[in-house]
Enzyme design. Structure first.
Site, PDB file in Angstrom:
ATOM      1  N   CYS A 239      50.166  70.379  44.005  1.00 65.32           N
ATOM      2  CA  CYS A 239      50.576  69.099  43.417  1.00 65.32           C
ATOM      3  C   CYS A 239      52.077  69.114  43.106  1.00 65.32           C
ATOM      4  CB  CYS A 239      49.763  68.846  42.155  1.00 65.32           C
ATOM      5  SG  CYS A 239      50.391  67.518  41.106  1.00 65.32           S
TER       6      CYS A 239
ATOM      7  N   CYS B  66      52.991  68.394  39.510  1.00 63.04           N
ATOM      8  CA  CYS B  66      52.640  69.521  38.642  1.00 63.04           C
ATOM      9  C   CYS B  66      53.746  70.569  38.661  1.00 63.04           C
ATOM     10  CB  CYS B  66      51.323  70.155  39.092  1.00 63.04           C
ATOM     11  SG  CYS B  66      49.899  69.057  39.020  1.00 63.04           S
TER      12      CYS B  66
END
Length: 324
Positions: free
Chosen positions: A251, A254
């Site tokens: 991600c 993230c």
């Protein structure tokens, strides 16, 4: 507009060939002809060559950044105006793929790294755990190299088919641009072509480098599985906040949020900061009904106070401060 985008995508193509030649050719250390200084011992020659490469590499990158827009733009413009130049560009691209992949496979076999790649234990949502099969570095890199070779071959055939059926020279330009992008940025090529090794993004398995370091003195504690998470909640100081980050290695938001979360952990020292990988701690992800990452959960005395979804540092900070 399409022509402009195609030209922009191929800015680095001409520079890629030069960079590849320099990387495979190596940097030859000049012989010391001075009589006042003894030559380096043979055992120090590899170290001296490595030092020279490290010093020369940033200068080479800077040179490529300056020359690539001019050379790449000229090649793209010429290819789009003349189909013969576009065909020549395609064949040069195919030769570049063969040369690059040959160099990669040679480097993999030469290194013959039998080090085991650490794969985490997966905590499934039903409470069971699954040990992932052990794989060595050479097996991992060979598998990725085979996948990359097949991918480039498919893209090359697709570009050829598109040109034959539509006559669009932009297909060859996009193919060349894609090769260039992969050659510069994919971890496999960065390791085996450019000899890089000090970037956390190059950790194996590729694309799964941990977002947080698992060290005893780390400001953010990495927990795996329902049991560790519950123990961390119970062991937290009474009345203090526990902030949980739920993220994934694949991600991009993230990864962008990880250093911000670490800085917050250093700032709010009276609170506990935890993190889980939703692909590893599937049981925790199921318990919390996580639908997107990154997600943040704030607890006090094992009671959930707030949940946030999305990489929003300002909102996360504001929410933490409101419960202090």
């Amino acid at each position: 507009m399409l022509t402009f985008q195609a030209q922009e995508l191929t800015l680095h193509y001409a520079a890629s060939s030069y960079h590849f030649v320099m990387a495979t050719k190596g940097i030859r250390r000049r012989r010391n002809t001075s009589t006042s200084q003894a030559p380096l011992p043979k055992r120090d020659a590899p170290q001296a060559a490595s030092t020279a490469r490290k010093q020369f590499h940033p200068l080479l990158i800077k040179l490529l950044q300056l020359t690539a827009p001019l050379l790449g733009g000229a090649a793209a413009a010429a290819s789009l105006q003349n189909w013969k130049i576009a065909v020549a560009l395609f064949f040069v691209s195919c030769l570049a793929v063969v040369a690059i992949m040959s160099r990669v496979f040679y480097s993999i076999l030469k290194q013959d790294d039998q080090t085991a790649v650490g794969l985490p234990t997966v905590h499934q949502s039903d409470g069971t755990t699954v040990e992932q099969p052990e794989v060595t570095v050479i097996e991992h890199d060979k598998q990725i190299a085979n996948q990359m070779a097949a991918q480039l071959a498919v893209f090359g055939m697709a570009a050829l088919w598109l040109f034959m059926w539509t006559g669009l020279a932009v297909a060859f330009v996009l193919f060349a641009a894609y090769i260039t992008y992969r050659a510069f940025y994919h971890p496999l090529f960065r390791i085996h072509i450019w000899n890089e090794s000090d970037d956390q993004a190059l950790a194996r398995p590729f694309g799964s480098a941990p977002l947080f370091k698992e060290t005893p003195d780390a400001s953010v504690k990495v927990v795996a599985g329902r049991q560790q998470f519950q123990e961390a909640l119970k062991s937290a100081k009474k009345g203090s906040l526990v902030i949980l980050d739920c993220s994934a290695t694949w991600c991009p938001p993230c990864r962008a949020m990880a250093p911000v979360f670490s800085k917050m952990a250093e700032e709010f020292k009276d609170s506990s900061f935890l993190t889980i990988d939703v692909d590893v701690s599937q049981d925790v992800a199921a318990d919390l009904a996580i639908t997107g990452v990154p997600s943040f959960f704030i607890y006090r005395d094992e009671e959930l106070l707030e949940r946030l979804t999305g990489a929003t540092p300002a909102k996360l900070r504001e929410t933490i401060e409101s419960y202090l």
